[in-house]
Design a protein around this motif. Sequence first.
Motif, short mmCIF file in Angstrom:
data_model
loop_
_atom_site.label_atom_id
_atom_site.label_comp_id
_atom_site.label_asym_id
_atom_site.label_seq_id
_atom_site.Cartn_x
_atom_site.Cartn_y
_atom_site.Cartn_z
N PRO A 15 0.81 -1.23 0.00
CA PRO A 15 0.00 0.00 0.00
C PRO A 15 0.83 1.27 0.00
CG PRO A 15 -0.92 -1.60 1.53
CD PRO A 15 0.39 -2.16 1.06
N CYS A 16 1.95 1.28 0.74
CA CYS A 16 2.76 2.50 0.81
C CYS A 16 3.39 2.82 -0.55
CB CYS A 16 3.83 2.38 1.89
SG CYS A 16 4.91 0.94 1.74
N MET A 17 3.80 1.80 -1.30
CA MET A 17 4.40 2.05 -2.61
C MET A 17 3.34 2.38 -3.65
SD MET A 17 7.53 2.19 -2.29
CE MET A 17 7.91 2.41 -4.03
N ILE B 288 7.17 13.88 -1.47
CA ILE B 288 6.93 12.44 -1.57
C ILE B 288 7.86 11.76 -0.58
CG2 ILE B 288 7.05 10.40 -3.04
CD1 ILE B 288 6.52 12.14 -5.44
N LYS B 289 7.28 11.02 0.36
CA LYS B 289 8.07 10.29 1.35
C LYS B 289 8.20 8.84 0.89
CE LYS B 289 6.71 13.19 5.27
NZ LYS B 289 6.08 13.24 6.60
N LEU B 290 9.43 8.41 0.69
CA LEU B 290 9.69 7.05 0.24
C LEU B 290 9.87 6.14 1.45
CD1 LEU B 290 12.17 7.83 -2.66
CD2 LEU B 290 9.74 7.34 -2.82
N PRO B 291 9.08 5.08 1.56
CA PRO B 291 9.15 4.22 2.75
C PRO B 291 10.41 3.37 2.74
CG PRO B 291 7.66 3.28 1.14
CD PRO B 291 8.06 4.63 0.60
N PRO B 292 10.97 3.08 3.91
CA PRO B 292 12.11 2.15 3.98
C PRO B 292 11.67 0.75 3.60
CG PRO B 292 11.33 2.68 6.18
CD PRO B 292 10.57 3.58 5.24
N LEU B 293 12.59 -0.06 3.15
CA LEU B 293 12.26 -1.40 2.67
C LEU B 293 11.65 -2.26 3.76
CD1 LEU B 293 12.35 -3.29 0.26
CD2 LEU B 293 14.69 -3.92 0.91
N ARG B 294 12.03 -2.04 5.01
CA ARG B 294 11.51 -2.87 6.10
C ARG B 294 10.01 -2.67 6.30
NH1 ARG B 294 14.63 1.10 8.19
NH2 ARG B 294 13.59 2.75 9.38
N GLU B 295 9.44 -1.59 5.76
CA GLU B 295 8.01 -1.33 5.90
C GLU B 295 7.22 -1.75 4.67
OE1 GLU B 295 7.48 2.78 6.83
OE2 GLU B 295 8.64 2.68 8.70
N ARG B 296 7.88 -2.41 3.72
CA ARG B 296 7.21 -2.73 2.46
C ARG B 296 6.78 -4.18 2.34
NH1 ARG B 296 10.65 -0.12 -2.33
NH2 ARG B 296 9.11 -1.36 -3.48
N GLY B 297 6.77 -4.92 3.46
CA GLY B 297 6.21 -6.27 3.47
C GLY B 297 6.80 -7.19 2.42
N GLU B 298 5.91 -7.83 1.66
CA GLU B 298 6.33 -8.82 0.67
C GLU B 298 7.05 -8.21 -0.52
OE1 GLU B 298 6.22 -12.10 1.07
OE2 GLU B 298 5.50 -11.63 3.07
N ASP B 299 7.10 -6.88 -0.61
CA ASP B 299 7.87 -6.25 -1.68
C ASP B 299 9.34 -6.62 -1.61
OD1 ASP B 299 5.64 -5.09 -2.67
OD2 ASP B 299 6.16 -3.02 -2.15
#
Length: 460
Positions: free
Chosen positions: A160-162, A321-332
């Motif tokens: 969702p964040c991406m 635009i705030k880019l989320p860290p990878l640890r918050e991107r779940g299965e991504d």
Amino acid sequence: MTISELSLSGALVNGLSTQLGELFAIRPTIPGRGKVELLARLVRQAENGAAIRLFYSDQDTMQALWEHIKGNLLQTDTCPYCDHPDDSRDGSCDKCNLYLNFSNKNYLERHIENTFAQRLNIRLSRLNLEHIQKIIHFVDSKLLKIQHRSPDKEFVGTSPCMLSVFSMIRKVAPTEMSVLLLGESGTGKEVTARSLHNLSTRREGPFVAVNCAAIPETLLEAELFGYEKGAFTGAYASRKGKFESADGGTLFLDEIGDLPAPLQAKLLRFLEDRLVQPVGSALSRKIDVRIVAATNCDLQGAMAQGRFRTDLFYRLNSFTIKLPPLRERGEDRVRLARYFLEKFSHSENKFLDFSDEALEAIGAHSWPGNVRELENKVRRGFLMAQGRVIDPECMELELGRPVAPAEAGSASRGSQKEYVVRVLEQNDYVIAKAARQLNISRPSMYALIKKHGISRDNVK
């Protein structure tokens, strides 16, 4: 009718009626499941029976069919698909490249993924251009969440964040607004900036990137704004700066938070009048350029300490635009790892796959270096793999290590088991919630529970 040979995609049958339509149904009896219905099409008739092609049915039926086939597989030293000598059964066949680890509980899913292109190719002769376009549109827009003007091929993910980031990129890209990108190092700020450029009306113009932290302060002004011959020692000829080089396009100013105070004032003036004055020149030049700035530092804190101009912040902060860290991107994390592996495989013409343990380790790692670290780890695994499968050790990843807040690893907080138990208790033993708190996947959470022998009576 009797079935003498059976696979997931076809069968050899005897006693088949000659009065058949182009598509017909067969209803074999599967032990433990009873009769199931499968759609089929006649491929050819022969003395030893009729070969038919089976079409994909619902998930439960295909799973039951596979369990029946698996239970009757003969243990041989050859691949059952192409008869190539292969006794490993741990990875894929060296010849046909089909997955052979039949004991894997996810074998059916892996097999369908591996044979998807082949299955689709068999059906192409029955499809017209309109059908094909509908399939491509469905896969892109409904499943991969990609619009026809996707931001960038390196943007992989459906979290969702991406998806929110993709939406913001598409909305602001066609405008002339300055954009401020915020995010940790390695989250893809330059990729985002390039996407904004490629989706803008300036896409035919230049895209110029400058890392403000990588250039010495004494040279940065000349690098950005250019200089005239004789402006300083070593200026043997006039030279255009990055602003002028980006005329008609986009200028990406990375690490804008490290811009020295005098240059902050000069950048603010440019944003107000679009004029550039080279070092050593009394004349200004009108430049048509769009500014995209990025930083991984706290600009609010920098403003409070007087290290960053408030007026410049608000001029740059037209759209953030705030880019989320990878640890918050779940299965991504796994999707990106597969994307990078596929890229390296095609580049080197050497096709590998991740082991289940490697996928679990990718999901469990905290990724402090974000996407850049993930790409480097996958590249290392690709180079270090001994066979066709990449293990966690190849990527220097630790299996089953939970991603927890910094204090989780301290001695005062107790052992890893105690911490995991505490997180489970805090979340009423709901696995999904506990996994989110630890920033790991649910399978990784179950692996931790099994590893430490935690009672699962209350697990939900």
